[in-house]
Design a protein around this motif. Structure first.
Motif, PDB file in Angstrom:
ATOM      1  N   SER A  32     -19.483  -4.224  21.578  1.00  0.00           N
ATOM      2  CA  SER A  32     -19.413  -5.397  20.704  1.00  0.00           C
ATOM      3  C   SER A  32     -18.847  -5.072  19.323  1.00  0.00           C
ATOM      4  CB  SER A  32     -20.789  -6.044  20.565  1.00  0.00           C
ATOM      5  OG  SER A  32     -21.692  -5.137  19.969  1.00  0.00           O
ATOM      6  N   ARG A  33     -18.829  -3.809  18.946  1.00  0.00           N
ATOM      7  CA  ARG A  33     -18.261  -3.416  17.653  1.00  0.00           C
ATOM      8  C   ARG A  33     -16.736  -3.378  17.675  1.00  0.00           C
ATOM      9  NH1 ARG A  33     -21.606   1.966  17.095  1.00  0.00           N
ATOM     10  NH2 ARG A  33     -21.013   1.892  19.289  1.00  0.00           N
ATOM     11  N   VAL A  34     -16.146  -3.415  18.867  1.00  0.00           N
ATOM     12  CA  VAL A  34     -14.693  -3.420  18.990  1.00  0.00           C
ATOM     13  C   VAL A  34     -14.218  -4.863  18.883  1.00  0.00           C
ATOM     14  CG1 VAL A  34     -12.710  -2.880  20.461  1.00  0.00           C
ATOM     15  CG2 VAL A  34     -14.726  -1.386  20.483  1.00  0.00           C
ATOM     16  N   THR A  35     -13.465  -5.157  17.852  1.00  0.00           N
ATOM     17  CA  THR A  35     -12.951  -6.511  17.669  1.00  0.00           C
ATOM     18  C   THR A  35     -11.581  -6.647  18.335  1.00  0.00           C
ATOM     19  OG1 THR A  35     -11.802  -5.968  15.610  1.00  0.00           O
ATOM     20  CG2 THR A  35     -14.134  -6.673  15.436  1.00  0.00           C
ATOM     21  N   SER A  36     -11.182  -7.868  18.571  1.00  0.00           N
ATOM     22  CA  SER A  36      -9.849  -8.093  19.139  1.00  0.00           C
ATOM     23  C   SER A  36      -8.775  -7.625  18.160  1.00  0.00           C
ATOM     24  CB  SER A  36      -9.663  -9.559  19.509  1.00  0.00           C
ATOM     25  OG  SER A  36      -9.876 -10.390  18.403  1.00  0.00           O
ATOM     26  N   GLU A  37      -9.023  -7.808  16.858  1.00  0.00           N
ATOM     27  CA  GLU A  37      -8.064  -7.345  15.855  1.00  0.00           C
ATOM     28  C   GLU A  37      -7.906  -5.830  15.916  1.00  0.00           C
ATOM     29  OE1 GLU A  37     -10.696  -9.347  15.134  1.00  0.00           O
ATOM     30  OE2 GLU A  37      -9.688 -11.236  14.694  1.00  0.00           O
ATOM     31  N   ALA A  38      -9.014  -5.112  16.078  1.00  0.00           N
ATOM     32  CA  ALA A  38      -8.967  -3.652  16.163  1.00  0.00           C
ATOM     33  C   ALA A  38      -8.241  -3.210  17.433  1.00  0.00           C
ATOM     34  CB  ALA A  38     -10.374  -3.066  16.117  1.00  0.00           C
ATOM     35  N   LEU A  39      -8.486  -3.909  18.534  1.00  0.00           N
ATOM     36  CA  LEU A  39      -7.818  -3.568  19.791  1.00  0.00           C
ATOM     37  C   LEU A  39      -6.314  -3.780  19.658  1.00  0.00           C
ATOM     38  CD1 LEU A  39      -8.009  -2.645  22.719  1.00  0.00           C
ATOM     39  CD2 LEU A  39      -8.568  -5.011  23.354  1.00  0.00           C
ATOM     40  N   LEU A  40      -5.906  -4.883  19.056  1.00  0.00           N
ATOM     41  CA  LEU A  40      -4.480  -5.139  18.855  1.00  0.00           C
ATOM     42  C   LEU A  40      -3.860  -4.102  17.910  1.00  0.00           C
ATOM     43  CD1 LEU A  40      -4.508  -9.024  18.642  1.00  0.00           C
ATOM     44  CD2 LEU A  40      -3.459  -7.635  20.449  1.00  0.00           C
ATOM     45  N   ALA A  41      -4.589  -3.737  16.877  1.00  0.00           N
ATOM     46  CA  ALA A  41      -4.082  -2.716  15.941  1.00  0.00           C
ATOM     47  C   ALA A  41      -3.919  -1.372  16.650  1.00  0.00           C
ATOM     48  CB  ALA A  41      -5.022  -2.581  14.745  1.00  0.00           C
ATOM     49  N   LEU A  42      -4.850  -1.039  17.516  1.00  0.00           N
ATOM     50  CA  LEU A  42      -4.757   0.207  18.276  1.00  0.00           C
ATOM     51  C   LEU A  42      -3.563   0.177  19.221  1.00  0.00           C
ATOM     52  CD1 LEU A  42      -6.185   2.911  18.625  1.00  0.00           C
ATOM     53  CD2 LEU A  42      -7.639   1.841  20.351  1.00  0.00           C
ATOM     54  N   ALA A 140     -12.502  -8.848  22.132  1.00  0.00           N
ATOM     55  CA  ALA A 140     -11.837  -7.690  22.733  1.00  0.00           C
ATOM     56  C   ALA A 140     -12.061  -7.652  24.242  1.00  0.00           C
ATOM     57  CB  ALA A 140     -12.331  -6.408  22.079  1.00  0.00           C
ATOM     58  N   SER A 141     -13.227  -8.067  24.693  1.00  0.00           N
ATOM     59  CA  SER A 141     -13.525  -8.031  26.132  1.00  0.00           C
ATOM     60  C   SER A 141     -12.661  -9.007  26.919  1.00  0.00           C
ATOM     61  CB  SER A 141     -15.005  -8.327  26.373  1.00  0.00           C
ATOM     62  OG  SER A 141     -15.796  -7.276  25.871  1.00  0.00           O
ATOM     63  N   THR A 142     -12.401 -10.197  26.370  1.00  0.00           N
ATOM     64  CA  THR A 142     -11.553 -11.152  27.083  1.00  0.00           C
ATOM     65  C   THR A 142     -10.065 -10.871  26.868  1.00  0.00           C
ATOM     66  OG1 THR A 142     -11.834 -12.721  25.253  1.00  0.00           O
ATOM     67  CG2 THR A 142     -13.272 -13.008  27.183  1.00  0.00           C
ATOM     68  N   LEU A 143      -9.736 -10.150  25.811  1.00  0.00           N
ATOM     69  CA  LEU A 143      -8.359  -9.738  25.553  1.00  0.00           C
ATOM     70  C   LEU A 143      -7.974  -8.518  26.404  1.00  0.00           C
ATOM     71  CD1 LEU A 143      -5.796 -10.098  23.791  1.00  0.00           C
ATOM     72  CD2 LEU A 143      -6.928  -8.677  22.055  1.00  0.00           C
ATOM     73  N   ALA A 144      -8.949  -7.740  26.786  1.00  0.00           N
ATOM     74  CA  ALA A 144      -8.725  -6.457  27.481  1.00  0.00           C
ATOM     75  C   ALA A 144      -7.808  -6.530  28.699  1.00  0.00           C
ATOM     76  CB  ALA A 144     -10.070  -5.826  27.856  1.00  0.00           C
ATOM     77  N   PRO A 145      -7.995  -7.470  29.642  1.00  0.00           N
ATOM     78  CA  PRO A 145      -7.112  -7.443  30.817  1.00  0.00           C
ATOM     79  C   PRO A 145      -5.649  -7.679  30.466  1.00  0.00           C
ATOM     80  CG  PRO A 145      -8.514  -9.396  30.845  1.00  0.00           C
ATOM     81  CD  PRO A 145      -9.004  -8.522  29.740  1.00  0.00           C
ATOM     82  N   TYR A 146      -5.400  -8.475  29.444  1.00  0.00           N
ATOM     83  CA  TYR A 146      -4.025  -8.718  29.009  1.00  0.00           C
ATOM     84  C   TYR A 146      -3.437  -7.464  28.375  1.00  0.00           C
ATOM     85  CZ  TYR A 146      -5.523 -13.485  29.839  1.00  0.00           C
ATOM     86  OH  TYR A 146      -6.008 -14.619  30.423  1.00  0.00           O
ATOM     87  N   CYS A 147      -4.270  -6.716  27.676  1.00  0.00           N
ATOM     88  CA  CYS A 147      -3.830  -5.457  27.065  1.00  0.00           C
ATOM     89  C   CYS A 147      -3.448  -4.434  28.131  1.00  0.00           C
ATOM     90  CB  CYS A 147      -4.921  -4.902  26.153  1.00  0.00           C
ATOM     91  SG  CYS A 147      -5.232  -5.917  24.701  1.00  0.00           S
ATOM     92  N   VAL A 148      -4.222  -4.374  29.209  1.00  0.00           N
ATOM     93  CA  VAL A 148      -3.910  -3.457  30.307  1.00  0.00           C
ATOM     94  C   VAL A 148      -2.561  -3.823  30.918  1.00  0.00           C
ATOM     95  CG1 VAL A 148      -4.597  -2.733  32.639  1.00  0.00           C
ATOM     96  CG2 VAL A 148      -6.304  -2.855  30.802  1.00  0.00           C
ATOM     97  N   ARG A 149      -2.349  -5.121  31.163  1.00  0.00           N
ATOM     98  CA  ARG A 149      -1.070  -5.564  31.734  1.00  0.00           C
ATOM     99  C   ARG A 149       0.091  -5.226  30.797  1.00  0.00           C
ATOM    100  NH1 ARG A 149      -1.752 -11.611  32.980  1.00  0.00           N
ATOM    101  NH2 ARG A 149       0.413 -11.397  33.615  1.00  0.00           N
ATOM    102  N   LEU A 150      -0.128  -5.415  29.491  1.00  0.00           N
ATOM    103  CA  LEU A 150       0.906  -5.106  28.505  1.00  0.00           C
ATOM    104  C   LEU A 150       1.234  -3.615  28.498  1.00  0.00           C
ATOM    105  CD1 LEU A 150       2.658  -6.125  26.054  1.00  0.00           C
ATOM    106  CD2 LEU A 150       0.752  -5.350  24.639  1.00  0.00           C
ATOM    107  N   ILE A 151       0.218  -2.780  28.485  1.00  0.00           N
ATOM    108  CA  ILE A 151       0.432  -1.328  28.499  1.00  0.00           C
ATOM    109  C   ILE A 151       1.184  -0.925  29.761  1.00  0.00           C
ATOM    110  CG2 ILE A 151      -0.709   0.927  28.705  1.00  0.00           C
ATOM    111  CD1 ILE A 151      -2.966  -0.291  26.904  1.00  0.00           C
ATOM    112  N   ASP A 152       0.736  -1.424  30.908  1.00  0.00           N
ATOM    113  CA  ASP A 152       1.407  -1.089  32.172  1.00  0.00           C
ATOM    114  C   ASP A 152       2.877  -1.476  32.130  1.00  0.00           C
ATOM    115  OD1 ASP A 152      -0.977  -0.090  33.137  1.00  0.00           O
ATOM    116  OD2 ASP A 152      -1.410  -1.830  34.411  1.00  0.00           O
ATOM    117  N   PHE A 153       3.161  -2.648  31.587  1.00  0.00           N
ATOM    118  CA  PHE A 153       4.551  -3.078  31.501  1.00  0.00           C
ATOM    119  C   PHE A 153       5.344  -2.188  30.543  1.00  0.00           C
ATOM    120  CE2 PHE A 153       7.928  -5.351  29.334  1.00  0.00           C
ATOM    121  CZ  PHE A 153       8.767  -5.572  30.411  1.00  0.00           C
ATOM    122  N   CYS A 154       4.815  -1.968  29.350  1.00  0.00           N
ATOM    123  CA  CYS A 154       5.542  -1.191  28.340  1.00  0.00           C
ATOM    124  C   CYS A 154       5.826   0.238  28.788  1.00  0.00           C
ATOM    125  CB  CYS A 154       4.776  -1.187  27.017  1.00  0.00           C
ATOM    126  SG  CYS A 154       4.812  -2.772  26.156  1.00  0.00           S
TER     127      CYS A 154
END
Length: 169
Positions: A32-42, A140-154
């Motif tokens: 819960s300490r991981v924010t969506s903003e922090a995930l996007l920044a990472l 961050a938890s609901t953003l996570a699957p989209y981040c995985v797809r983005l990383i896989d694509f990139c």
């Protein structure tokens, strides 16, 4: 910054960390300490200029047009801009058709004003757009699957031959 377009090791580590937090039902539960903003920044730290986040997905088409050098005013339908010429270059009549070329479904288009988007560029310089509900970007938890797809694509090497929704700009 290295000469590489992405920090592959960091991107793979982020993906692994996200996947470690995948639940049996396929959802993600990040700390819960991981924010969506922090995930996007990472992600930006790992993918550099190969990823973009659009809180308002309906603005993406015009940002791409501006990136291509077209003059697009704040109101793209204004007659003083280059919106028509940009859309003609892609062989479409309007922004909706441009989004359809990117793989957006009719249902998604109906909700585009309530959507956000991630866009990535892969190793072959192809771009892909990932649409997500705007509310998904709030956690961050609901953003996570989209981040995985983005990383896989990139990190991948898809082309327009393997995915017709890809484009270059």
């Amino acid at each position: 910054m290295s000469e590489e377009r992405v920090d592959r090791d960091l991107a793979e580590a982020i993906r692994a960390l996200i996947m470690e937090n995948r639940q049996e039902d396929g959802t993600f539960k990040l700390d819960s300490r991981v924010t969506s903003e922090a995930l996007l920044a990472l992600l930006k730290e790992a993918l550099y200029d190969e990823m973009w986040f659009y809180p308002a997905a309906d603005e993406l088409v015009w940002d791409v047009a501006r990136h291509e050098g077209y003059v697009i005013p704040a109101c793209p339908v204004a007659s003083r801009g280059d919106a028509k010429e940009f859309l003609q270059e892609f062989g479409v009549r309007n922004a909706e058709e441009w989004y359809e070329q990117r793989g957006v479904t009719f249902r998604e288009l109906r909700g585009i004003y309530a959507a956000s988007a991630l866009m990535g560029r892969n190793t072959g310089f192809w771009r892909k757009v990932f649409f997500l509900p705007r509310l998904a970007a709030q956690s961050a938890s609901t953003l996570a699957p989209y981040c995985v797809r983005l990383i896989d694509f990139c990190l991948g090497d898809d082309t327009s031959a393997t995915d017709e929704t890809l484009f270059r700009c």
